[in-house]
Design a protein around this motif. Structure first.
Motif, PDB file in Angstrom:
ATOM      1  N   ILE A   1      18.939 -27.248 -47.525  1.00 14.42           N
ATOM      2  CA  ILE A   1      20.437 -27.418 -47.533  1.00 14.42           C
ATOM      3  C   ILE A   1      21.233 -26.184 -47.064  1.00 14.42           C
ATOM      4  CG2 ILE A   1      22.559 -27.755 -48.901  1.00 14.42           C
ATOM      5  CD1 ILE A   1      20.871 -29.453 -50.778  1.00 14.42           C
ATOM      6  N   LEU A   2      20.861 -24.932 -47.372  1.00 17.28           N
ATOM      7  CA  LEU A   2      21.133 -23.704 -46.718  1.00 17.28           C
ATOM      8  C   LEU A   2      20.789 -23.163 -45.490  1.00 17.28           C
ATOM      9  CD1 LEU A   2      21.161 -21.833 -50.268  1.00 17.28           C
ATOM     10  CD2 LEU A   2      23.019 -22.980 -49.424  1.00 17.28           C
ATOM     11  N   LEU A   3      19.939 -23.567 -45.096  1.00 13.76           N
ATOM     12  CA  LEU A   3      19.094 -23.626 -43.861  1.00 13.76           C
ATOM     13  C   LEU A   3      19.362 -24.342 -42.910  1.00 13.76           C
ATOM     14  CD1 LEU A   3      15.717 -21.975 -45.236  1.00 13.76           C
ATOM     15  CD2 LEU A   3      17.866 -20.408 -44.359  1.00 13.76           C
ATOM     16  N   ASN A   4      19.598 -25.618 -43.168  1.00 14.58           N
ATOM     17  CA  ASN A   4      19.821 -26.595 -42.124  1.00 14.58           C
ATOM     18  C   ASN A   4      21.137 -27.055 -41.721  1.00 14.58           C
ATOM     19  OD1 ASN A   4      19.560 -29.011 -40.488  1.00 14.58           O
ATOM     20  ND2 ASN A   4      18.056 -29.772 -42.020  1.00 14.58           N
ATOM     21  N   LYS A   5      21.636 -26.801 -40.470  1.00  9.55           N
ATOM     22  CA  LYS A   5      22.935 -27.124 -40.010  1.00  9.55           C
ATOM     23  C   LYS A   5      23.380 -28.205 -40.102  1.00  9.55           C
ATOM     24  CE  LYS A   5      24.018 -22.795 -37.631  1.00  9.55           C
ATOM     25  NZ  LYS A   5      24.760 -21.976 -36.605  1.00  9.55           N
ATOM     26  N   ASP A   6      22.259 -29.355 -40.045  1.00  9.32           N
ATOM     27  CA  ASP A   6      22.558 -30.859 -39.914  1.00  9.32           C
ATOM     28  C   ASP A   6      23.076 -31.360 -41.362  1.00  9.32           C
ATOM     29  OD1 ASP A   6      22.058 -30.985 -37.477  1.00  9.32           O
ATOM     30  OD2 ASP A   6      20.010 -31.303 -37.879  1.00  9.32           O
ATOM     31  N   ARG A   7      22.932 -30.353 -42.540  1.00 11.36           N
ATOM     32  CA  ARG A   7      23.401 -30.664 -43.922  1.00 11.36           C
ATOM     33  C   ARG A   7      24.433 -30.024 -44.285  1.00 11.36           C
ATOM     34  NH1 ARG A   7      17.790 -30.745 -47.261  1.00 11.36           N
ATOM     35  NH2 ARG A   7      19.157 -32.031 -48.648  1.00 11.36           N
ATOM     36  N   MET A   8      25.360 -29.725 -43.553  1.00 10.92           N
ATOM     37  CA  MET A   8      26.737 -28.924 -43.910  1.00 10.92           C
ATOM     38  C   MET A   8      27.484 -29.415 -44.974  1.00 10.92           C
ATOM     39  SD  MET A   8      26.432 -26.057 -42.283  1.00 10.92           S
ATOM     40  CE  MET A   8      27.906 -25.282 -42.686  1.00 10.92           C
ATOM     41  N   ASP A   9      27.426 -30.957 -44.827  1.00 11.03           N
ATOM     42  CA  ASP A   9      28.386 -31.659 -45.828  1.00 11.03           C
ATOM     43  C   ASP A   9      27.771 -31.209 -47.240  1.00 11.03           C
ATOM     44  OD1 ASP A   9      30.219 -32.390 -44.247  1.00 11.03           O
ATOM     45  OD2 ASP A   9      29.483 -34.423 -44.081  1.00 11.03           O
ATOM     46  N   GLU A  10      26.496 -31.298 -47.560  1.00 16.82           N
ATOM     47  CA  GLU A  10      25.993 -31.010 -48.550  1.00 16.82           C
ATOM     48  C   GLU A  10      25.750 -29.679 -49.088  1.00 16.82           C
ATOM     49  OE1 GLU A  10      21.693 -33.178 -49.050  1.00 16.82           O
ATOM     50  OE2 GLU A  10      22.203 -32.994 -46.846  1.00 16.82           O
ATOM     51  N   ARG A  11      25.862 -28.634 -48.071  1.00 21.62           N
ATOM     52  CA  ARG A  11      26.092 -27.190 -48.423  1.00 21.62           C
ATOM     53  C   ARG A  11      27.321 -26.900 -49.050  1.00 21.62           C
ATOM     54  NH1 ARG A  11      24.992 -23.021 -43.694  1.00 21.62           N
ATOM     55  NH2 ARG A  11      22.879 -24.647 -43.082  1.00 21.62           N
ATOM     56  N   PHE A  12      28.388 -27.488 -48.153  1.00 23.02           N
ATOM     57  CA  PHE A  12      29.767 -27.003 -48.759  1.00 23.02           C
ATOM     58  C   PHE A  12      30.057 -27.738 -50.243  1.00 23.02           C
ATOM     59  CE2 PHE A  12      31.175 -27.239 -44.163  1.00 23.02           C
ATOM     60  CZ  PHE A  12      31.178 -25.820 -44.176  1.00 23.02           C
ATOM     61  N   ALA A  13      29.498 -28.818 -50.367  1.00 22.66           N
ATOM     62  CA  ALA A  13      29.615 -29.494 -52.003  1.00 22.66           C
ATOM     63  C   ALA A  13      28.813 -28.427 -52.973  1.00 22.66           C
ATOM     64  CB  ALA A  13      28.920 -31.066 -51.778  1.00 22.66           C
ATOM     65  N   LEU A  14      27.541 -27.990 -52.343  1.00 23.47           N
ATOM     66  CA  LEU A  14      26.882 -27.079 -53.255  1.00 23.47           C
ATOM     67  C   LEU A  14      27.659 -25.824 -53.666  1.00 23.47           C
ATOM     68  CD1 LEU A  14      23.720 -27.291 -54.069  1.00 23.47           C
ATOM     69  CD2 LEU A  14      23.367 -25.648 -52.297  1.00 23.47           C
ATOM     70  N   ALA A  15      28.432 -25.343 -52.677  1.00 25.04           N
ATOM     71  CA  ALA A  15      29.017 -24.160 -53.004  1.00 25.04           C
ATOM     72  C   ALA A  15      30.328 -24.301 -54.010  1.00 25.04           C
ATOM     73  CB  ALA A  15      29.584 -23.527 -51.512  1.00 25.04           C
ATOM     74  N   ARG A  16      31.007 -25.531 -53.542  1.00 22.57           N
ATOM     75  CA  ARG A  16      32.100 -25.963 -54.233  1.00 22.57           C
ATOM     76  C   ARG A  16      31.773 -26.457 -55.560  1.00 22.57           C
ATOM     77  NH1 ARG A  16      33.318 -30.936 -51.593  1.00 22.57           N
ATOM     78  NH2 ARG A  16      32.162 -31.996 -53.275  1.00 22.57           N
ATOM     79  N   ASP A  17      30.608 -26.901 -55.983  1.00 24.00           N
ATOM     80  CA  ASP A  17      30.449 -27.675 -57.225  1.00 24.00           C
ATOM     81  C   ASP A  17      29.633 -26.729 -58.088  1.00 24.00           C
ATOM     82  OD1 ASP A  17      31.982 -29.738 -56.415  1.00 24.00           O
ATOM     83  OD2 ASP A  17      30.180 -30.748 -55.509  1.00 24.00           O
ATOM     84  N   ASN A  18      29.017 -25.524 -57.772  1.00 24.39           N
ATOM     85  CA  ASN A  18      28.330 -24.794 -58.606  1.00 24.39           C
ATOM     86  C   ASN A  18      28.896 -23.553 -58.972  1.00 24.39           C
ATOM     87  OD1 ASN A  18      25.364 -26.218 -58.814  1.00 24.39           O
ATOM     88  ND2 ASN A  18      26.118 -26.780 -56.793  1.00 24.39           N
ATOM     89  N   GLU A  19      28.830 -23.199 -60.198  1.00 20.77           N
ATOM     90  CA  GLU A  19      29.468 -21.749 -60.733  1.00 20.77           C
ATOM     91  C   GLU A  19      28.065 -21.075 -60.772  1.00 20.77           C
ATOM     92  OE1 GLU A  19      31.536 -22.264 -64.359  1.00 20.77           O
ATOM     93  OE2 GLU A  19      33.606 -22.520 -63.303  1.00 20.77           O
ATOM     94  N   LEU A  20      27.962 -19.846 -59.948  1.00 23.83           N
ATOM     95  CA  LEU A  20      26.866 -19.151 -59.984  1.00 23.83           C
ATOM     96  C   LEU A  20      26.992 -18.331 -61.337  1.00 23.83           C
ATOM     97  CD1 LEU A  20      26.905 -17.819 -56.406  1.00 23.83           C
ATOM     98  CD2 LEU A  20      25.394 -19.505 -57.340  1.00 23.83           C
TER      99      LEU A  20
END
Length: 367
Positions: free
Chosen positions: A302-321
């Motif tokens: 998800i972090l490396l594949n530019k075709d999965r940007m929507d999933e990537r943005f969701a990952l960053a938005r929805d996960n507290e590190l």
């Protein structure tokens, strides 16, 4: 005061007098001053620019961007303590060295606060100027999959991961989406060759074909200055990104300058020299955080594949590190900044209030 209070996460809501929209990037926000304020400051402060040059206030934040996303941690921690001040301090240090070594000026005219630059408007060259001294990261991934040609440069067989390259490699890519250039796809951040630049220099905002040689010289000399200074601290300057633009000085001379930031842990990879000699990579840059993210999530594609940007943005938005992830990064940034500049990074108790006070009292930019 909580840790979250010491972080400047939102930097586009300052009451700076402006008649244009605030431009907010991943890390910095830019406030264009009114024509009246620009003229007044140029006169009052004696900046080496044209009397009618547009000026801006550039405010850095402590936000952390990686893989084109902004990340946050538990407990409302929306940035990395000390990161903004560390990045600015490191850039200021290198820009000063570049001037002292007779290379070129930067877009910075004044530094009112550790988070703030007063900058002149530059006409940017539409090239991300990337320099590599070692093969690692995305270049290693491509090389290990059989790619040998990078921006028109042929790499030899038999290179190993993290090895020093036979020579400093310049691998420019487009800055923004450029249209109508033969052979250059109309997408952001695509690699270009030197002949692409030569044949289309105007499309890349170069004034002349000769300026391509000038930009390469500034790139190489800038890299060399930073590399030597870091080597004296037993740190390895692995690779970096420079940006350039044109400005006109008070006497009417147009010149190519460095802009954005230089030699920071955000724009560069810096390795610990002693560890490297022992066969280990210790990152004194954001790369360690990127690796942490790749290991932290079950599907790193998800972090490396530019075709999965929507999933990537969701990952960053929805996960507290975990808080530790950002505090470890804080330690990396503040320690390398102290090592490079010789000065400890002081955390502001309330950065926003400090910025407002100095811009109001010393620059008259806040009513």
């Amino acid at each position: 005061m909580s840790l979250a209070d010491q972080v400047l996460a939102v930097n586009d809501d300052l009451p700076i007098r402006t008649d244009k929209p605030v431009h907010s990037g991943k890390v910095r926000s830019v406030y264009w001053l009114t024509e009246e304020d620009s003229r007044r400051l140029i006169k009052e402060k004696g900046y080496n620019v044209q009397p009618d040059a547009p000026l801006a206030i550039m405010v850095i934040s402590d936000r952390i961007s990686a893989f084109d996303c902004i990340w946050h941690a538990e407990g409302g921690l929306k940035g990395v303590p000390g990161k903004g001040a560390a990045l600015n301090a490191i850039s200021n240090h290198w820009f000063k060295l570049f001037r002292e070594n007779g290379l070129a000026d930067s877009h910075i005219l004044d530094i009112p606060h550790p988070f703030v630059w007063i900058v002149q408007k530059a006409k940017p060259v539409m090239v991300e100027a990337i320099c590599r001294q070692y093969i690692t990261g995305s270049m290693w991934r491509a090389y290990s999959q059989g790619e040998r040609n990078f921006c028109g440069i042929e790499l030899p067989e038999g290179l190993e991961k993290d090895q020093k390259l036979p020579e400093l490699l310049m691998t420019p890519s487009t800055k923004g989406i450029l249209t109508g250039i033969p052979g250059v796809p109309e997408v952001d951040d695509v690699n270009v060759t030197r002949s692409d630049l030569e044949n289309n220099f105007e499309a890349f905002n170069f004034r002349s074909a000769d300026d391509i040689g000038r930009y390469e010289q500034l790139l190489e000399e800038g890299f060399d200055v930073i590399s030597k200074e870091l080597a004296a601290l037993d740190q390895i300057f692995v690779d970096t990104k420079f940006e350039f633009g044109y400005v006109t000085d008070a006497k009417g001379n147009e010149k190519l300058i460095y802009m954005d930031e230089v030699g920071t842990p955000d724009s560069s990879r810096i390795w610990d020299g002693a560890a490297y000699r022992d066969g280990e990579i210790i990152e004194n840059s954001k790369e360690g955080f990127r690796q942490m993210l790749l290991n932290h999530f079950p599907d790193p594609d998800i972090l490396l594949n530019k075709d999965r940007m929507d999933e990537r943005f969701a990952l960053a938005r929805d996960n507290e590190l975990p808080v530790d992830a950002l505090m470890n990064l804080s330690k990396t940034y503040t320690e390398i900044a102290a090592k490079i500049t010789g000065n400890k990074i002081q955390l502001s108790q309330n950065p926003k209030a400090e910025i407002i006070a100095v811009l109001r009292d010393e620059y008259g930019l806040i009513d």
